[in-house]
Scaffold this active site. Structure first.
Site, PDB file in Angstrom:
ATOM      1  N   SER A 246       5.987  -4.101   0.346  1.00  0.00           N
ATOM      2  CA  SER A 246       4.670  -3.747  -0.169  1.00  0.00           C
ATOM      3  C   SER A 246       3.611  -3.925   0.906  1.00  0.00           C
ATOM      4  O   SER A 246       3.722  -4.789   1.783  1.00  0.00           O
ATOM      5  CB  SER A 246       4.335  -4.648  -1.361  1.00  0.00           C
ATOM      6  OG  SER A 246       2.965  -4.572  -1.704  1.00  0.00           O
TER       7      SER A 246
ATOM      8  N   TYR B 287       2.631 -12.441  -5.676  1.00  0.00           N
ATOM      9  CA  TYR B 287       3.485 -11.263  -5.511  1.00  0.00           C
ATOM     10  C   TYR B 287       3.573 -10.884  -4.041  1.00  0.00           C
ATOM     11  O   TYR B 287       4.664 -10.694  -3.489  1.00  0.00           O
ATOM     12  CB  TYR B 287       2.943 -10.087  -6.332  1.00  0.00           C
ATOM     13  CG  TYR B 287       3.577  -8.770  -5.943  1.00  0.00           C
ATOM     14  CD1 TYR B 287       4.884  -8.473  -6.303  1.00  0.00           C
ATOM     15  CD2 TYR B 287       2.871  -7.833  -5.179  1.00  0.00           C
ATOM     16  CE1 TYR B 287       5.483  -7.275  -5.916  1.00  0.00           C
ATOM     17  CE2 TYR B 287       3.456  -6.642  -4.799  1.00  0.00           C
ATOM     18  CZ  TYR B 287       4.760  -6.367  -5.167  1.00  0.00           C
ATOM     19  OH  TYR B 287       5.337  -5.192  -4.767  1.00  0.00           O
TER      20      TYR B 287
ATOM     21  N   LYS C 223       6.863 -11.029  -1.292  1.00  0.00           N
ATOM     22  CA  LYS C 223       7.339  -9.936  -0.447  1.00  0.00           C
ATOM     23  C   LYS C 223       7.325 -10.357   1.026  1.00  0.00           C
ATOM     24  O   LYS C 223       8.258 -10.041   1.784  1.00  0.00           O
ATOM     25  CB  LYS C 223       6.472  -8.694  -0.659  1.00  0.00           C
ATOM     26  CG  LYS C 223       6.635  -8.042  -2.020  1.00  0.00           C
ATOM     27  CD  LYS C 223       8.031  -7.455  -2.184  1.00  0.00           C
ATOM     28  CE  LYS C 223       8.224  -6.755  -3.498  1.00  0.00           C
ATOM     29  NZ  LYS C 223       9.568  -6.157  -3.644  1.00  0.00           N
TER      30      LYS C 223
END
Length: 379
Positions: A157, A183, A187
């Site tokens: 991402s 989040y 990643k």
């Protein structure tokens, strides 16, 4: 009565699908999280390109009639492509189940989508995100290592870049600094693990694909984004307002340093993103490719939230009710990609822009007003 989406499928297959060539079937690839939005669209492109796929998913973010059935998204992929999708209800944290799977099939590579993916939810549930996204990936790569499968495409991402130090974002931009949510950190941590893995063993070939806001749907309208709960992403929420499932769209932040005060993002059509995985797979299986390499998948152009709203109104002919609200914790003002490296090294470029993103989303939403449950739940 034949469901509307099934009639659409038959029409799409009759007028839009290319004839299958006599080319030899390609390798078998394991797809984790393949029942979800990005996974299902990628699988459709892979099957059309003559890859075989085996899919695992724990059904946490995709619809299936029950725990023993294949996700509805994959059933429709089979109808679109006239190809079979082998499916196992398996969690990436299930080490025993993964090892059994690797011993049952001969995988040439793995494409790893399985992850929790909501920025806002990750702020509320950080432990769950680290346990699933980081520990789950560790479980997967251990199973790969045990079974000598060392080619991996990782669904990453743009959040790994944190707060941009410059724009557009290139792959040389520092990662891991000022990331505003768990989040994004999950990643980033996983990327670092994969980099260390490739440094430790030069047999590993790993590509990190950094996404910039996937939107849209398959042009047939048969598969699309179907959140299992209240949408966390802008486009599905917007389309649900247009179809009447929700009263209005909350626009988080109207005082950003942008022309209209709303956040700017690089939206990429899901079909372009899916094709990016095919180009990455070709790169990965090239004997000359070595190590771990990151690529941005974006258009290189940013649109504000209100620009997307106006485009959707234009395409759908519907007025979108929205309310300007306070900024959401963890959001950034402006993020967009420099995708030139993917163009140079993967021979990939995004070809679909904002109107087509909205048109394909609206087609999916009109044909499936309640998502994949529209017909399954009818008596």
């Amino acid at each position: 009565m034949i469901p509307y989406w099934l009639l659409s499928c038959l029409l799409y297959l009759s007028i839009s699908s290319p004839k299958l060539s006599e080319a030899k079937q390609k390798a078998t690839v394991l797809i984790t999280g393949g029942g979800g939005y990005i996974g299902s669209h990628t699988i459709a492109e892979m099957l059309d390109d003559k890859y075989s796929v085996v899919v695992i998913d724990n059904l946490s973010n995709c619809y299936a009639f029950n725990d023993t059935e294949k996700p509805e998204s994959l059933k429709r992929v089979e109808m679109l492509t006239k190809k079979k999708v082998i499916f196992h209800n398996t969690d990436i944290r299930d080490s025993s189940g993964l090892n059994k799977l690797f011993k049952s099939y001969k995988f040439a590579a793995v494409i790893h989508f399985a992850a929790l993916k909501s920025v806002s939810e990750s702020v509320r549930k950080p432990v769950e995100y680290y346990e699933n996204n980081v520990a789950g990936t560790n479980s997967l790569i251990q199973a790969m290592k045990n079974n000598n499968v060392k080619k991996l495409i990782y669904s990453s991402s743009a959040t790994v870049y944190g707060s941009p130090q410059y724009l557009p974002l290139t792959e040389k931009h520092p990662t891991g600094q000022n990331i505003t949510n768990p989040y994004g950190k999950s990643k980033y941590f996983t990327e670092e693990i994969l980099k260390d893995l490739s440094y430790s063993d030069n047999e590993w070939k790993i590509i990190l694909l950094r996404y910039f806001n996937p939107v849209g749907a398959h042009p047939s309208g048969l598969i699309g984004e179907d959140p299992t709960d209240i949408p966390n992403n802008l486009m599905p929420y917007l389309s649900q307002v247009a179809i009447g499932r929700r009263n209005h769209l909350d626009v988080f932040g109207s005082d950003y340093p942008t022309p209209d005060g709303t956040g700017i993002r690089d939206f990429i059509h899901i079909t372009d993103l899916a094709i990016g995985h095919l180009r990455a797979l070709e790169k990965l299986t090239n004997p000359a490719f070595k190590g771990c390499r990151a690529y941005n998948l974006g258009t290189g152009k940013g649109y504000s939230v209100l620009e997307l709203v106006k485009a959707f109104e234009r395409v759908s002919g519907r007025r979108i009710n929205y309310k300007l609200t306070e900024r959401r914790k963890g959001d950034l003002a402006i993020v967009y990609a420099d995708p030139k490296l993917a163009e140079k090294e993967l021979n990939w470029i995004a070809k679909r822009y904002i109107d087509q993103m909205c048109e394909d989303t609206w087609r999916w939403q009109r044909q499936n007003p309640n998502g994949y449950q529209s017909d399954q739940d009818e008596p």
